[in-house]
Design a protein around this motif. Structure first.
Motif, PDB file in Angstrom:
ATOM      1  N   ALA A   1       0.824  -1.198   0.000  1.00 45.05           N
ATOM      2  CA  ALA A   1       0.000   0.000   0.000  1.00 45.05           C
ATOM      3  C   ALA A   1       0.865   1.258   0.000  1.00 45.05           C
ATOM      4  CB  ALA A   1      -0.912  -0.003   1.233  1.00 45.05           C
ATOM      5  N   ARG A   2       0.352   2.301  -0.637  1.00 46.80           N
ATOM      6  CA  ARG A   2       1.008   3.615  -0.637  1.00 46.80           C
ATOM      7  C   ARG A   2       0.187   4.527   0.268  1.00 46.80           C
ATOM      8  NH1 ARG A   2       3.242  -0.149  -4.127  1.00 46.80           N
ATOM      9  NH2 ARG A   2       4.550   0.818  -5.702  1.00 46.80           N
ATOM     10  N   LEU A   3       0.745   4.877   1.423  1.00 47.53           N
ATOM     11  CA  LEU A   3      -0.006   5.539   2.476  1.00 47.53           C
ATOM     12  C   LEU A   3       0.428   6.980   2.702  1.00 47.53           C
ATOM     13  CD1 LEU A   3       0.203   2.567   4.972  1.00 47.53           C
ATOM     14  CD2 LEU A   3      -1.919   3.423   4.008  1.00 47.53           C
ATOM     15  N   TYR A   4      -0.530   7.786   3.151  1.00 48.06           N
ATOM     16  CA  TYR A   4      -0.266   9.125   3.681  1.00 48.06           C
ATOM     17  C   TYR A   4      -1.237   9.358   4.838  1.00 48.06           C
ATOM     18  CZ  TYR A   4       2.458  10.114  -0.516  1.00 48.06           C
ATOM     19  OH  TYR A   4       3.409  10.066  -1.502  1.00 48.06           O
ATOM     20  N   THR A   5      -0.949  10.352   5.659  1.00 52.96           N
ATOM     21  CA  THR A   5      -1.885  10.745   6.706  1.00 52.96           C
ATOM     22  C   THR A   5      -2.167  12.229   6.595  1.00 52.96           C
ATOM     23  OG1 THR A   5      -0.154  11.236   8.337  1.00 52.96           O
ATOM     24  CG2 THR A   5      -1.017   8.982   8.287  1.00 52.96           C
ATOM     25  N   SER A   6      -3.278  12.647   7.201  1.00 50.65           N
ATOM     26  CA  SER A   6      -3.561  14.075   7.314  1.00 50.65           C
ATOM     27  C   SER A   6      -2.563  14.701   8.278  1.00 50.65           C
ATOM     28  CB  SER A   6      -4.991  14.291   7.813  1.00 50.65           C
ATOM     29  OG  SER A   6      -5.176  13.649   9.074  1.00 50.65           O
ATOM     30  N   ASN A   7      -2.460  16.009   8.247  1.00 50.48           N
ATOM     31  CA  ASN A   7      -1.491  16.688   9.104  1.00 50.48           C
ATOM     32  C   ASN A   7      -1.780  16.483  10.586  1.00 50.48           C
ATOM     33  OD1 ASN A   7      -0.315  17.594   6.776  1.00 50.48           O
ATOM     34  ND2 ASN A   7      -1.013  19.713   6.959  1.00 50.48           N
ATOM     35  N   ASP A   8      -3.046  16.257  10.936  1.00 50.04           N
ATOM     36  CA  ASP A   8      -3.376  16.031  12.347  1.00 50.04           C
ATOM     37  C   ASP A   8      -3.353  14.553  12.727  1.00 50.04           C
ATOM     38  OD1 ASP A   8      -5.722  15.010  11.232  1.00 50.04           O
ATOM     39  OD2 ASP A   8      -7.027  16.564  12.051  1.00 50.04           O
ATOM     40  N   GLY A   9      -3.023  13.681  11.785  1.00 51.14           N
ATOM     41  CA  GLY A   9      -2.906  12.259  12.077  1.00 51.14           C
ATOM     42  C   GLY A   9      -4.220  11.526  12.266  1.00 51.14           C
ATOM     43  N   GLU A  10      -5.323  12.192  12.095  1.00 52.13           N
ATOM     44  CA  GLU A  10      -6.624  11.569  12.349  1.00 52.13           C
ATOM     45  C   GLU A  10      -7.182  10.833  11.136  1.00 52.13           C
ATOM     46  OE1 GLU A  10      -7.904  11.352  15.214  1.00 52.13           O
ATOM     47  OE2 GLU A  10      -6.886  12.909  16.396  1.00 52.13           O
ATOM     48  N   THR A  11      -6.583  11.048   9.973  1.00 54.78           N
ATOM     49  CA  THR A  11      -7.065  10.435   8.739  1.00 54.78           C
ATOM     50  C   THR A  11      -5.915   9.769   8.009  1.00 54.78           C
ATOM     51  OG1 THR A  11      -8.691  12.230   8.562  1.00 54.78           O
ATOM     52  CG2 THR A  11      -8.371  10.852   6.617  1.00 54.78           C
ATOM     53  N   VAL A  12      -6.175   8.588   7.456  1.00 55.58           N
ATOM     54  CA  VAL A  12      -5.187   7.849   6.678  1.00 55.58           C
ATOM     55  C   VAL A  12      -5.711   7.700   5.256  1.00 55.58           C
ATOM     56  CG1 VAL A  12      -3.978   5.643   6.402  1.00 55.58           C
ATOM     57  CG2 VAL A  12      -4.320   6.604   8.688  1.00 55.58           C
ATOM     58  N   TYR A  13      -4.837   7.966   4.277  1.00 50.85           N
ATOM     59  CA  TYR A  13      -5.178   7.815   2.867  1.00 50.85           C
ATOM     60  C   TYR A  13      -4.333   6.696   2.275  1.00 50.85           C
ATOM     61  CZ  TYR A  13      -6.700  12.587   3.863  1.00 50.85           C
ATOM     62  OH  TYR A  13      -7.287  13.696   4.432  1.00 50.85           O
ATOM     63  N   ASN A  14      -4.946   5.914   1.385  1.00 51.62           N
ATOM     64  CA  ASN A  14      -4.220   4.785   0.805  1.00 51.62           C
ATOM     65  C   ASN A  14      -4.497   4.676  -0.684  1.00 51.62           C
ATOM     66  OD1 ASN A  14      -2.739   2.258   0.634  1.00 51.62           O
ATOM     67  ND2 ASN A  14      -4.727   1.250   0.467  1.00 51.62           N
ATOM     68  N   LEU A  15      -3.426   4.463  -1.449  1.00 50.21           N
ATOM     69  CA  LEU A  15      -3.540   4.042  -2.840  1.00 50.21           C
ATOM     70  C   LEU A  15      -3.328   2.542  -2.881  1.00 50.21           C
ATOM     71  CD1 LEU A  15      -3.550   4.394  -5.973  1.00 50.21           C
ATOM     72  CD2 LEU A  15      -1.082   4.741  -5.791  1.00 50.21           C
ATOM     73  N   ASN A  16      -4.353   1.824  -3.321  1.00 47.92           N
ATOM     74  CA  ASN A  16      -4.254   0.377  -3.505  1.00 47.92           C
ATOM     75  C   ASN A  16      -3.545   0.132  -4.829  1.00 47.92           C
ATOM     76  OD1 ASN A  16      -4.558  -2.359  -3.865  1.00 47.92           O
ATOM     77  ND2 ASN A  16      -6.766  -2.388  -3.593  1.00 47.92           N
ATOM     78  N   TYR A  17      -2.212   0.084  -4.756  1.00 46.09           N
ATOM     79  CA  TYR A  17      -1.403  -0.049  -5.961  1.00 46.09           C
ATOM     80  C   TYR A  17      -1.634  -1.432  -6.569  1.00 46.09           C
ATOM     81  CZ  TYR A  17       2.763   0.118  -8.932  1.00 46.09           C
ATOM     82  OH  TYR A  17       3.629   0.113  -9.996  1.00 46.09           O
ATOM     83  N   GLY A  18      -2.157  -1.440  -7.793  1.00 44.45           N
ATOM     84  CA  GLY A  18      -2.535  -2.692  -8.436  1.00 44.45           C
ATOM     85  C   GLY A  18      -4.010  -2.992  -8.297  1.00 44.45           C
ATOM     86  N   GLY A  19      -4.683  -2.278  -7.396  1.00 44.33           N
ATOM     87  CA  GLY A  19      -6.122  -2.443  -7.216  1.00 44.33           C
ATOM     88  C   GLY A  19      -6.934  -1.352  -7.880  1.00 44.33           C
ATOM     89  N   GLY A  20      -6.251  -0.242  -8.217  1.00 42.92           N
ATOM     90  CA  GLY A  20      -6.912   0.815  -8.972  1.00 42.92           C
ATOM     91  C   GLY A  20      -7.875   1.661  -8.181  1.00 42.92           C
ATOM     92  N   ASP A  21      -7.672   1.774  -6.857  1.00 37.75           N
ATOM     93  CA  ASP A  21      -8.562   2.632  -6.077  1.00 37.75           C
ATOM     94  C   ASP A  21      -7.784   3.363  -4.990  1.00 37.75           C
ATOM     95  OD1 ASP A  21      -8.877   1.115  -3.341  1.00 37.75           O
ATOM     96  OD2 ASP A  21      -9.209  -0.424  -4.854  1.00 37.75           O
ATOM     97  N   ILE A  22      -8.370   4.456  -4.522  1.00 41.47           N
ATOM     98  CA  ILE A  22      -7.837   5.194  -3.388  1.00 41.47           C
ATOM     99  C   ILE A  22      -8.894   5.196  -2.292  1.00 41.47           C
ATOM    100  CG2 ILE A  22      -6.200   6.633  -4.632  1.00 41.47           C
ATOM    101  CD1 ILE A  22      -8.341   8.808  -4.804  1.00 41.47           C
ATOM    102  N   ALA A  23      -8.448   5.248  -1.037  1.00 40.82           N
ATOM    103  CA  ALA A  23      -9.380   5.143   0.084  1.00 40.82           C
ATOM    104  C   ALA A  23      -8.978   6.084   1.200  1.00 40.82           C
ATOM    105  CB  ALA A  23      -9.430   3.697   0.597  1.00 40.82           C
ATOM    106  N   LYS A  24      -9.960   6.387   2.027  1.00 40.36           N
ATOM    107  CA  LYS A  24      -9.791   7.305   3.150  1.00 40.36           C
ATOM    108  C   LYS A  24     -10.329   6.636   4.407  1.00 40.36           C
ATOM    109  CE  LYS A  24     -11.296  12.007   4.466  1.00 40.36           C
ATOM    110  NZ  LYS A  24     -11.989  13.212   3.943  1.00 40.36           N
ATOM    111  N   TYR A  25      -9.510   6.656   5.481  1.00 43.52           N
ATOM    112  CA  TYR A  25      -9.869   6.011   6.734  1.00 43.52           C
ATOM    113  C   TYR A  25      -9.843   7.020   7.877  1.00 43.52           C
ATOM    114  CZ  TYR A  25      -8.786   1.682   4.216  1.00 43.52           C
ATOM    115  OH  TYR A  25      -8.751   0.654   3.308  1.00 43.52           O
ATOM    116  N   ASP A  26     -10.797   6.874   8.778  1.00 46.26           N
ATOM    117  CA  ASP A  26     -10.815   7.664  10.000  1.00 46.26           C
ATOM    118  C   ASP A  26     -10.167   6.842  11.105  1.00 46.26           C
ATOM    119  OD1 ASP A  26     -11.462   9.678  11.865  1.00 46.26           O
ATOM    120  OD2 ASP A  26     -13.304   8.624  12.422  1.00 46.26           O
ATOM    121  N   TYR A  27      -9.162   7.418  11.770  1.00 44.60           N
ATOM    122  CA  TYR A  27      -8.490   6.706  12.857  1.00 44.60           C
ATOM    123  C   TYR A  27      -9.304   6.818  14.135  1.00 44.60           C
ATOM    124  CZ  TYR A  27      -5.085   5.585  16.489  1.00 44.60           C
ATOM    125  OH  TYR A  27      -4.456   5.034  17.578  1.00 44.60           O
TER     126      TYR A  27
END
Length: 433
Positions: A87-113
């Protein structure tokens, strides 16, 4: 929510080489306390160094990261982040949100921590139709936007239906798309032909990848990697660089594509999964050359700074050093570079070092890390209170949270915090986000 814990993966060891221990001694980390004076941070591990890889994440506090009596494990613990490959991950500046690129899956997602291993999936967006591939790359630009990017190539012959006719060139088509991280929707998107040099194109030299952009003065600067296509064999040959190149487009319109070039250094500038270019406090960009000898270049006012020449890190270390992933900037000219000692092995070997660099004074110090490191897939380190926090462990072994003090020029200019367990022979920590 479909939670898949690492313990389930571990206990299939009879069917897979990628096993995590099911020992009763491997107790999962306790849920982190929510009492912290800091934003939450996130430890991420990948289950395999090659091919398809499962990725797991857990949240924590700064206080626990600093605690040498704290032990983190992913045995029976951790939220799986879907990934066809790592997975290719990033977080929001406040760390409360995680973003992911499903490399090979063709989608991006957003998670609430929520806490610990608990993450709620908020939004998922299919980006294959826009990008034309399941394998685009992406970079978080700021807390509101990210950039998706991809390059496709086509070999052009005089007769399009006859590859035995004279070869003309290889065209590279760049596709860019800007993502609104609040809604996970695609905003501007554009495709265009990479600006090419006619002489290089006739020789089969072409761009095949761009990555790791930064914004400076209303423009995006993308690192570039090239290939050599041998029309005589119909295969890719060995690429020999005679310069470095960066793609530049207006932001956010993604128009007016051009390139900047320097012959002072030779190699690619796109990196792998780690940031490659950083803008310092003066507004200048320092960019890593990510193959050949580890070198940093300076971009000022939209061009390579000839007065800076280059900062050849490899020449200061006493061995052939390649920084083919990227690097991390702390501030005031100080950063830390994962470097591969190519005298001892290639990317698959555990011959990586962490180098403290001063890009203003062009000095380099190899940090005295007493464990074997494999950092090819390492993605992220976090600056907290002016220090750099990295999750470092040997491949399939143990390690620590390393806290590097940029004010120290010593090879021992760090402290260690919490203990990190991997739990299987082919797992590695890929970042502290």
């Amino acid at each position: 929510m479909n939670f898949k814990y690492l313990s389930r993966f571990a206990c299939l060891s009879a069917l897979s080489l990628m096993t995590f221990s099911c020992s009763e001694d491997d107790s999962p980390s306790s849920e982190p306390s929510n009492s912290s004076d800091y934003r939450p941070y996130h430890l991420v591990i990948g289950s395999s160094p090659t091919g398809e890889s499962e990725t797991y994440i857990q949240g924590t506090t700064v206080e626990e990261l600093n605690d040498p009596n704290k032990t983190y494990t992913f045995n029976g613990y951790g939220r799986e982040v879907p990934s066809t490959r790592t997975a290719r991950l990033y977080t929001s500046n406040d760390g409360e949100t995680v973003y992911n690129l499903n490399y090979g899956g063709g989608d991006i997602a957003k998670y609430d921590y929520i806490s610990g291993q608990n993450y709620d999936l908020l939004l998922t967006t299919d980006i294959q139709a826009v990008m034309g591939t399941l394998y685009p790359r992406w970079t978080k630009i700021d807390d509101n936007y990210a950039m998706l990017h991809n390059v496709t190539t086509e070999h052009i012959y005089e007769d399009p239906d006859d590859e035995n006719s004279p070869y003309l060139r290889t065209d590279a088509t760049v596709t860019l798309a800007r993502v609104d991280l609040n809604t996970m929707t695609v905003l501007e998107n554009r495709s265009f032909q990479f600006p090419y040099d006619e002489d290089n194109s006739e020789e089969g030299i072409h761009t095949f990848r761009i990555d790791a952009p930064v914004i400076a003065n209303g423009k995006l600067y993308y690192g570039v990697a090239k290939r050599f296509y041998d029309a005589l064999t119909g295969e890719n040959g060995t690429m020999v660089y005679d310069n470095i190149e960066t793609l530049v487009v207006d932001y956010p319109s993604l128009e007016n594509e051009t390139t900047i070039v320097s012959t002072v250094a030779q190699g690619s500038t796109n990196g792998y999964r780690t940031p490659v270019a950083h803008i310092d406090e003066n507004g200048d960009t320092y960019q890593m050359v990510t193959n050949g000898s580890a070198t940093i270049m300076k971009i000022s006012n939209g061009v390579y700074d000839t007065s800076y020449n280059k900062f050849n890190i490899g020449s200061l270390l006493g061995y052939n050093a390649e920084a083919n992933t990227g690097w991390f900037y702390v501030g005031n000219g100080i950063g830390y570079v994962p470097v591969l000692n190519t005298d001892l092995g290639d990317n698959s070997s555990s011959n990586w070092k962490v180098i403290r660099v001063d890009v203003y004074n062009k000095t380099a110090v190899e940090m005295n890390i007493p464990i074997d490191l494999w950092l090819r897939q390492y993605q992220w380190a976090s600056v907290i209170d002016g220090k750099l926090y990295m999750a470092l462990a040997s491949l399939g072994g143990v390690g620590n949270v390393y806290i590097f003090d940029p004010s120290s020029t010593s090879a021992d200019g760090y402290t260690t915090g919490a203990v990190l367990q991997t739990g299987t022979t082919d797992a590695s920590y890929i970042g502290l986000f």
